[in-house]
Design an enzyme around this catalytic site. Structure first.
Site, mmCIF file in Angstrom:
data_model
loop_
_atom_site.group_PDB
_atom_site.id
_atom_site.type_symbol
_atom_site.label_atom_id
_atom_site.label_comp_id
_atom_site.label_asym_id
_atom_site.label_seq_id
_atom_site.Cartn_x
_atom_site.Cartn_y
_atom_site.Cartn_z
ATOM 1 N N ASP A 82 -20.584 29.518 39.058
ATOM 2 C CA ASP A 82 -21.872 28.973 38.626
ATOM 3 C C ASP A 82 -22.458 28.184 39.779
ATOM 4 O OD1 ASP A 82 -21.292 25.845 37.919
ATOM 5 O OD2 ASP A 82 -19.611 27.068 37.227
ATOM 6 N N ASP A 171 -26.118 23.555 28.889
ATOM 7 C CA ASP A 171 -25.172 22.637 29.523
ATOM 8 C C ASP A 171 -25.406 21.259 28.925
ATOM 9 O OD1 ASP A 171 -23.700 20.972 31.149
ATOM 10 O OD2 ASP A 171 -24.663 21.569 33.023
ATOM 11 N N GLU A 173 -23.614 17.671 28.554
ATOM 12 C CA GLU A 173 -22.511 16.848 29.060
ATOM 13 C C GLU A 173 -23.000 15.421 29.251
ATOM 14 O OE1 GLU A 173 -21.724 17.478 33.471
ATOM 15 O OE2 GLU A 173 -22.552 19.456 32.954
#
Length: 283
Positions: A82, A171, A173
């Site tokens: 990634d 994503d 986080e």
């Protein structure tokens, strides 16, 4: 016309007090109407936050001196990477030659940031033969999940059934700008994620992959099991095994197993053979 002696136009104490009160009221009004973007710094290319950048900061990882974590299990898997603007222009041919067969590329963050290297990374990985997808770095405190999902889809996060495009990834986080859970309660965070994932599905016909760590998920969603039966899991853990998974998921789809692998740093393993990766791309 009456003459004004020196000092005759000097404001009285009462007038000064009224002016100060008006100024304070105006300042308070402006502060109250400031947009989320004004209160929340927009990421700059040099401040790029990539998948796992905050996981590594908050949770660390067992990284060997050679750069890779202990060898992952030798079950059927596919090597991937990634990338974000953190890597700049990527040497895709070198990654292909090393055995990398899929990639996730950061497209967006929040509602204002677009990866300036997105075209080179997203198109470049495709041109060498990789299956690739894009991801969005969530900032749940700046807008609704739906707003960010729409921004993502309209800025490179879409999907097509061409056999080479993975569903977009969320994503989610630790907050790089402040409190880990973006100031949200666990129930509010679950609602935000549902807002994002349902909007993404309505726009693309696919359920997005969710990238998150088990520790963050427990802390900020109360270890919600609401997504495990629908959204594929992409989990970071920089060690010899994937470890405990968040509630609701009985298996992971992608494991980010190191942040210091060859060429680009972040390396992943798809949990299955190449034909299963193709199946994920095809929907």
């Amino acid at each position: 016309m009456p003459a004004h002696r020196p000092g005759s136009l000097r404001p009285t104490p009462t007038a000064i007090a009224c002016a100060l009160a008006a100024l304070l009221a105006m300042t308070a009004a402006l502060s109250g109407t400031a947009s989320a973007a004004d209160r929340h710094p927009s990421p700059r290319p040099g401040d790029d936050h990539w998948a796992g950048s905050q996981i590594l900061k908050h949770e660390g990882g067992a990284i060997t001196p050679g750069g890779l974590a202990d060898d992952p299990p030798s079950l059927a898997s596919v090597e991937g990477v990634d990338v974000s603007s953190h890597q700049g222009n990527v040497a895709w041919s070198s990654l292909w030659s090393s055995g990398v067969r899929f990639a996730y590329v950061k497209a967006t963050e929040g509602t204002t940031y677009k990866n300036p290297y997105f075209t080179q990374q997203y198109t470049g990985s495709y041109n060498v033969g990789m299956i690739r997808g894009s991801y969005h770095f969530a900032l749940p405190d700046v807008s609704s999940g739906a707003t960010q999902a729409n921004y993502f889809v309209s800025s490179g996060g879409g999907w097509s059934r061409d056999g080479k495009t993975l569903p977009g990834a969320l994503d989610i986080e630790y907050n790089p700008y402040g409190s880990s859970c973006y100031g949200k309660s666990q129930s509010a965070m679950v609602s935000w994620i549902k807002d994002f994932t349902s909007t993404y599905r309505s726009r693309t016909g696919r359920d997005p992959v969710i990238y998150t760590s088990t520790n963050w998920w427990k802390t900020c969603t109360g270890n919600s099991s609401a997504f495990g039966s629908v959204n594929p899991l992409w989990v970071p853990r920089y060690g010899s095994s994937v470890g405990e998974l968040p509630a609701g998921w009985s298996f992971h789809t992608i494991w980010q197993y190191t942040s210091s692998g060859p060429i680009v740093g972040d390396h992943n393993r798809f949990n299955g053979a190449y034909d299963r990766l193709q199946a994920l791309a095809n929907g």
